[in-house]
Design an enzyme around this catalytic site. Sequence first.
Site, PDB file in Angstrom:
ATOM      1  N   ARG A 270      44.428  21.580  21.709  1.00  0.00           N
ATOM      2  CA  ARG A 270      43.562  22.686  21.256  1.00  0.00           C
ATOM      3  C   ARG A 270      42.100  22.549  21.682  1.00  0.00           C
ATOM      4  NH1 ARG A 270      45.562  24.235  15.127  1.00  0.00           N
ATOM      5  NH2 ARG A 270      47.787  24.487  15.596  1.00  0.00           N
TER       6      ARG A 270
ATOM      7  N   ASP B  45      40.466  24.865  14.887  1.00  0.00           N
ATOM      8  CA  ASP B  45      40.532  24.542  16.316  1.00  0.00           C
ATOM      9  C   ASP B  45      41.467  25.463  17.089  1.00  0.00           C
ATOM     10  OD1 ASP B  45      42.916  23.587  15.386  1.00  0.00           O
ATOM     11  OD2 ASP B  45      42.541  21.481  15.878  1.00  0.00           O
ATOM     12  N   ASP B  46      42.099  26.423  16.396  1.00  0.00           N
ATOM     13  CA  ASP B  46      42.867  27.445  17.115  1.00  0.00           C
ATOM     14  C   ASP B  46      42.139  28.797  17.094  1.00  0.00           C
ATOM     15  OD1 ASP B  46      43.345  27.852  14.431  1.00  0.00           O
ATOM     16  OD2 ASP B  46      45.530  27.750  14.567  1.00  0.00           O
TER      17      ASP B  46
ATOM     18  N   ASP C  98      39.820  26.435   1.996  1.00  0.00           N
ATOM     19  CA  ASP C  98      39.179  27.756   2.075  1.00  0.00           C
ATOM     20  C   ASP C  98      39.204  28.467   0.720  1.00  0.00           C
ATOM     21  OD1 ASP C  98      41.944  28.098   2.280  1.00  0.00           O
ATOM     22  OD2 ASP C  98      41.845  29.474   3.994  1.00  0.00           O
TER      23      ASP C  98
ATOM     24  N   HIS D 146      45.300  34.044  12.793  1.00  0.00           N
ATOM     25  CA  HIS D 146      46.656  34.358  13.264  1.00  0.00           C
ATOM     26  C   HIS D 146      47.561  34.814  12.129  1.00  0.00           C
ATOM     27  CE1 HIS D 146      47.935  30.470  11.748  1.00  0.00           C
ATOM     28  NE2 HIS D 146      47.063  29.851  12.522  1.00  0.00           N
TER      29      HIS D 146
HETATM   30  N1  UDP Z   1      44.416  20.284  10.624  1.00  0.00           N
HETATM   31  C1  UDP Z   1      43.926  19.066  10.216  1.00  0.00           C
HETATM   32  N2  UDP Z   1      44.818  18.079   9.886  1.00  0.00           N
HETATM   33  C2  UDP Z   1      46.159  18.266   9.959  1.00  0.00           C
HETATM   34  C3  UDP Z   1      46.650  19.519  10.391  1.00  0.00           C
HETATM   35  C4  UDP Z   1      45.758  20.518  10.698  1.00  0.00           C
HETATM   36  O1  UDP Z   1      42.720  18.871  10.150  1.00  0.00           O
HETATM   37  O2  UDP Z   1      46.913  17.340   9.668  1.00  0.00           O
HETATM   38  C5  UDP Z   1      43.487  21.349  10.982  1.00  0.00           C
HETATM   39  C6  UDP Z   1      43.750  21.945  12.345  1.00  0.00           C
HETATM   40  O3  UDP Z   1      43.117  21.187  13.336  1.00  0.00           O
HETATM   41  C7  UDP Z   1      43.205  23.350  12.190  1.00  0.00           C
HETATM   42  C8  UDP Z   1      43.453  23.658  10.713  1.00  0.00           C
HETATM   43  O4  UDP Z   1      43.623  22.396  10.059  1.00  0.00           O
HETATM   44  O5  UDP Z   1      41.812  23.402  12.452  1.00  0.00           O
HETATM   45  C9  UDP Z   1      44.677  24.521  10.496  1.00  0.00           C
HETATM   46  O6  UDP Z   1      45.788  23.888  11.069  1.00  0.00           O
HETATM   47  P1  UDP Z   1      46.955  24.697  11.790  1.00  0.00           P
HETATM   48  O7  UDP Z   1      46.368  25.737  12.680  1.00  0.00           O
HETATM   49  O8  UDP Z   1      47.855  23.706  12.461  1.00  0.00           O
HETATM   50  O9  UDP Z   1      47.772  25.317  10.582  1.00  0.00           O
HETATM   51  P2  UDP Z   1      47.683  26.730   9.865  1.00  0.00           P
HETATM   52  O10 UDP Z   1      47.156  26.420   8.494  1.00  0.00           O
HETATM   53  O11 UDP Z   1      46.778  27.622  10.640  1.00  0.00           O
HETATM   54  O12 UDP Z   1      49.083  27.202   9.869  1.00  0.00           O
HETATM   55 MN    MN Z   2      46.140  27.775  12.600  1.00  0.00          MN
END
Ligand code: UDP
Ligand code: MN
Length: 273
Positions: A29, A102-103, A189, A213
């Site tokens: 990422r 980071d996405d 958050d 997303h």
């Molecule tokens: N992240 C983290 N530690 C983890 C998994 C995810 O710090 O073990 C961070 C990741 O880098 C991103 C955010 O948490 O900035 C959200 O992660 P992700 O996009 O994988 O999951 P989402 O919550 O969006 O489904």
């Molecule tokens: Mn994400």
Amino acid sequence: VATATAQPSTSLDDLFITVKTTRGFHHTRLDLILKTWFTLARQQTWFFTDVEDEEYQRKTGGHLINTNCSASHNRRALCCKMAAEFDAFLQSDKRWWCHFDDDNYVNVGQLVTTLADYDPLHDWYLGKPSIRAPLEIINRDNVSQRISFWFATGGAGFCISRSLALKMMPIAGGGKFISVGEKIRLPDDVTMGYIIEHLLRKKLTVVDEFHSHLEPMRLLNTDSLDRQVSFSYSQYGTEMNVLPLDGLDPRLDPTRLLSLHCKLFPNFSYCSA
Ligand code: UDP
Ligand code: MN
């Protein structure tokens, strides 16, 4: 002679941009961010991770911060990183803190333009909810009560003015953000929304141009991409949730963020490939 004293206008250097990441995502990422929007905000953007990484320390120009938080996706680890981001902002001299995942792709110029509409000497919590109604939870201080509040989805990014951050400091500064998250047992958050809306009684201001997303990216109007602040991408099984953009070969650019960057800034080297 009476002259109007104009509010000094907002510039990129008023921003402290933090990106939450983790060791497993540096290659997958961060490279994408470093190739695209980071090039437009190198001095203002800092990455918060959970490991030492010489290669990315170099690639980010010394902007990779090892929080020593645990590298797992649990509430405590994520709140630990958010706490580190918040404390780093407090220690900076910047007017605005903007958090992203980071996405995210951050449309840096449009972020600055958006913030210019708000005075950082006032209290601002800017972002976009991912739910249609305020979140309702049990009040842990009085379990017979329910409380409700809005929160900005971390995955779309959000911004907080220095004035508001200073009011949050006694509650959330110096790592206390983690304790608040532990107490309400909700993600980082949500904890942010709880602190700002419930404890401080300040309102989230919805900025529709932030996108996570959790929204279908294909529904974004591709004629107005330059006016959006943030974008994201994700994959559910074989289904990709990405911007519906022509551009680079999907094998080279599965997330479509390189193609987005090329649409916004056609002069980058890889754009004419
Ligand atoms: N992240 C983290 N530690 C983890 C998994 C995810 O710090 O073990 C961070 C990741 O880098 C991103 C955010 O948490 O900035 C959200 O992660 P992700 O996009 O994988 O999951 P989402 O919550 O969006 O489904
Ligand atoms: Mn994400």
